[in-house]
Motif scaffolding. Structure first.
Motif, PDB file in Angstrom:
ATOM      1  N   SER A 147      74.944  97.464  61.954  1.00  0.00           N
ATOM      2  CA  SER A 147      75.598  99.090  61.446  1.00  0.00           C
ATOM      3  C   SER A 147      74.739  99.846  60.681  1.00  0.00           C
ATOM      4  O   SER A 147      75.179 100.941  60.328  1.00  0.00           O
ATOM      5  N   GLY A 148      73.432  99.466  60.624  1.00  0.00           N
ATOM      6  CA  GLY A 148      72.436 100.588  60.031  1.00  0.00           C
ATOM      7  C   GLY A 148      72.248 100.378  58.656  1.00  0.00           C
ATOM      8  O   GLY A 148      71.363 100.929  58.061  1.00  0.00           O
ATOM      9  N   ALA A 149      72.367  99.198  57.957  1.00  0.00           N
ATOM     10  CA  ALA A 149      72.281  99.157  56.528  1.00  0.00           C
ATOM     11  C   ALA A 149      71.057  98.124  56.465  1.00  0.00           C
ATOM     12  O   ALA A 149      70.700  97.410  57.299  1.00  0.00           O
ATOM     13  N   ASP A 150      70.636  98.239  55.210  1.00  0.00           N
ATOM     14  CA  ASP A 150      69.468  97.046  54.857  1.00  0.00           C
ATOM     15  C   ASP A 150      70.191  96.074  54.160  1.00  0.00           C
ATOM     16  O   ASP A 150      71.036  96.332  53.390  1.00  0.00           O
ATOM     17  N   VAL A 151      69.646  94.878  54.471  1.00  0.00           N
ATOM     18  CA  VAL A 151      70.433  93.817  53.808  1.00  0.00           C
ATOM     19  C   VAL A 151      69.674  92.750  53.011  1.00  0.00           C
ATOM     20  O   VAL A 151      68.342  92.628  53.243  1.00  0.00           O
ATOM     21  N   VAL A 152      70.145  92.699  51.804  1.00  0.00           N
ATOM     22  CA  VAL A 152      69.497  91.608  50.991  1.00  0.00           C
ATOM     23  C   VAL A 152      70.236  90.467  51.063  1.00  0.00           C
ATOM     24  O   VAL A 152      71.582  90.372  50.747  1.00  0.00           O
ATOM     25  N   ALA A 153      69.799  89.316  51.543  1.00  0.00           N
ATOM     26  CA  ALA A 153      70.435  87.950  51.845  1.00  0.00           C
ATOM     27  C   ALA A 153      70.313  86.972  50.624  1.00  0.00           C
ATOM     28  O   ALA A 153      69.125  86.960  50.268  1.00  0.00           O
ATOM     29  N   VAL A 154      71.278  86.434  50.099  1.00  0.00           N
ATOM     30  CA  VAL A 154      71.194  85.728  49.000  1.00  0.00           C
ATOM     31  C   VAL A 154      71.847  84.200  49.356  1.00  0.00           C
ATOM     32  O   VAL A 154      72.965  83.985  49.867  1.00  0.00           O
ATOM     33  N   ASP A 155      70.929  83.290  49.209  1.00  0.00           N
ATOM     34  CA  ASP A 155      71.303  81.830  49.559  1.00  0.00           C
ATOM     35  C   ASP A 155      70.421  80.743  48.706  1.00  0.00           C
ATOM     36  O   ASP A 155      69.230  81.067  48.743  1.00  0.00           O
TER      37      ASP A 155
END
Length: 367
Positions: free
Chosen positions: A187-195
């Motif tokens: 969708s064109g966003a930057d993702v910060v992934a948390v796990d």
């Protein structure tokens, strides 16, 4: 039970039943005739939900001690009736149409279709439950088991109302979170992934997450603000079902931002402190639930469209789900499959039950 075959073409089909907390049994369901306008589907694979379905396996599902009243739209304090044995909770199936009732187009015989019909070796369905759910030619049938779980993730992304150039923090990088990460990137966003599991953070990075954070080692809210020049994430998607993760999502969110609560939360909200950042930063918390699309798009996005979109994205090579299958388990070893998901989430991602006539003898890795 261990010696039973997962699927018997000339006998009654095998059904996986949850008969109590952490109790799995194999049943034989009587084979039924195929009436006019119906088809018989022989199951190939059935995916186990590591979220909602495991709550029934663990005995923590709210439906076990309260009753949902659909007319009043309230849970009422009445004892659950008929919770166990449960044979209806599988909802990520794919199978082959092997028999047609009168009046059904012959072209449907032999097609592979996805659907929601529980962990059972075969099922008789109205033809309208198969039409429109045929897998594209050449697509691995395993991909069909992701139509429903992928729709859950897509629904959360629609609720997030993501815009190009925004920062979206996705909390939880299990199957749903990894799909949400891919869809949000698309969708064109930057993702910060948390796990908290390193292997899942690595997978999120491979899917294009700009940053990956470990909640055990990082002050996630602080890190997200530093990564966004102090603003915080425009949107946070919490899809793990952890109240502490939901609280951290609120902490990570920009003033006036939105948190999409897409996890299935159990019990009291321990760890969620609404008098802090939620109150002072005027953060919205929006629920995402697969029974309907977000209200602002519900007239256009039916559940069927959600499912179909996921399958089409996979077929087009724009969404990777097959790499999320960590184990394919013969259906007769279903108890082992549930126990693996319950006890060792670091080792298991998407676990799929194999209902084919001659499945492998032992639990095996799909990779």
């Amino acid at each position: 039970m261990e010696s039973e075959e997962a699927e018997a073409p000339d006998g009654d089909p095998l059904t996986v039943a949850l008969t109590g907390p952490r109790r799995v049994e194999l049943l034989r369901s009587p084979r039924t005739a195929v009436p006019p306008g119906h088809v018989r589907v022989r199951t190939l694979y059935s995916g186990i939900s590591a979220g909602t379905e495991l709550t029934l396996y663990r005995g923590t599902n709210p439906h076990l001690d309260r009753r949902w009243d659909p007319d009043r739209r309230l849970f009422v304090a009445e004892p659950a009736t008929g919770a166990y044995p449960n044979t209806a909770w599988g909802y990520s199936e794919v199978g082959e149409v092997v028999e047609l009732g009168a009046g059904v187009d012959d072209a449907l015989l032999g097609v592979t279709a996805w659907g929601l019909w529980s962990h059972t070796g075969e099922v008789v369905l109205p033809v309208e439950k198969v039409e429109g759910r045929v897998l594209p030619a050449g697509l691995d049938p395993l991909a069909g088991t992701f139509a429903r779980v992928g729709a859950v993730a897509l629904n959360a992304v629609l609720a997030a109302d993501v815009h190009i150039g925004e920062t979206v923090a996705v909390f939880g990088q299990g199957v749903l979170g990894l799909i949400a990460t891919q869809l949000t990137r698309g969708s064109g966003a930057d993702v910060v992934a948390v796990d908290g599991i390193a292997a899942r953070r690595e997978r999120a990075a491979a899917f294009g997450a700009a940053h990956v954070l470990d909640p055990a080692a990082d002050d996630v809210g602080e890190r997200v603000r530093r990564l966004t020049d102090g603003r915080g994430a425009d949107v946070c998607i919490e899809i793990s079902g952890s109240y502490r993760a939901l609280h951290e999502a609120v902490r990570s969110c920009a003033v006036g931002g939105r948190v999409v609560a897409a996890g299935f939360y159990q019990g009291d909200g321990l760890g969620l402190r609404l008098g802090e950042e939620f109150h002072h930063n005027q953060v919205q918390i929006v629920s995402s639930q697969i029974s309907s699309a977000p209200l602002h798009v519900a007239q256009r996005w039916t559940p069927e469209r959600l499912h179909r979109t996921v399958v089409d994205l996979v077929a087009a090579g724009r969404l990777d789900v097959l790499s999320l299958v960590s184990h394919v388990v013969p259906a007769r070893h279903a108890a082992d499959a549930y126990a693996l998901l319950d006890a060792d989430p670091a080792a298991a991602l998407q676990v799929v039950l194999d209902f084919r006539p001659e499945p492998p003898a032992d639990l095996r890795s799909a990779s």
